[in-house]
Design an enzyme around this catalytic site. Sequence first.
Site, PDB file in Angstrom:
ATOM      1  N   GLY A   1       0.868  -1.187  -0.052  1.00 16.04           N
ATOM      2  CA  GLY A   1      -0.072  -0.020  -0.019  1.00 16.04           C
ATOM      3  C   GLY A   1       0.740   1.347   0.067  1.00 16.04           C
ATOM      4  N   CYS A   2       0.371   2.395   0.564  1.00 14.61           N
ATOM      5  CA  CYS A   2       1.014   3.392   0.517  1.00 14.61           C
ATOM      6  C   CYS A   2       2.261   3.645   1.222  1.00 14.61           C
ATOM      7  CB  CYS A   2      -0.046   4.681   1.116  1.00 14.61           C
ATOM      8  SG  CYS A   2       0.759   6.448   1.194  1.00 14.61           S
ATOM      9  N   PHE A   3       3.312   3.988   0.857  1.00 15.05           N
ATOM     10  CA  PHE A   3       4.550   3.940   1.636  1.00 15.05           C
ATOM     11  C   PHE A   3       4.687   4.840   2.889  1.00 15.05           C
ATOM     12  CE2 PHE A   3       6.735   6.217  -2.210  1.00 15.05           C
ATOM     13  CZ  PHE A   3       6.172   7.545  -1.818  1.00 15.05           C
ATOM     14  N   TRP A   4       3.718   5.610   3.067  1.00 12.53           N
ATOM     15  CA  TRP A   4       3.776   6.686   4.371  1.00 12.53           C
ATOM     16  C   TRP A   4       3.499   5.849   5.436  1.00 12.53           C
ATOM     17  CZ3 TRP A   4      -0.293  10.596   1.961  1.00 12.53           C
ATOM     18  CH2 TRP A   4       0.684  11.449   0.973  1.00 12.53           C
TER      19      TRP A   4
END
Length: 174
Positions: A10-13
């Site tokens: 998913g989102c790397f954040w």
Amino acid sequence: MSTTFVVAGGCFWCLDAAYRQLQGVTEVLSCYTGGTTAHPTYEQVCTGATGHAEAVAVTFDEEQIPAGVILDAFFTMHDPTQLNRQGNDVGTQYRSAMFPADAAQTAQFEAARARAAEWWPGELVTTIEPLGEVTPAEDAHQDFFAKNPTQGYCLAVAVPKVNKVRAAFTQYLR
């Protein structure tokens, strides 16, 4: 001994924020890998046309935290049963994937995926793909959660993932 694993979920954040909670993690680099476009930008990766995933390169000290914990945390902080998505983030750039650097890491990743299959209902879609070029994400994406703790996405998506890791791995928290 310092080791680096490259994973995407998913989102790397979110992955970045969750891994930074763990002792022994010495660096987390938000990056792009797994695609065909050389040196892609965030805007290019977001189109899904590059083949790259939003990933993190997690460097850790195995004397402080076992490799298995790093990998089990990966399977805790995202849903490895969702194909090419995590929640409302949809596209191959949000796929669940692991990118081993060598045969030893491939074996570790396969073992972690097998462990995770025992506790996740449904089929895991996490792929194990060759580690190709790793392009660091732009500076704005590095340690994004710490820089933007009140941003809506962070509050709605990253905080629950950080909390899951904190609850499951209390003995390894900073």
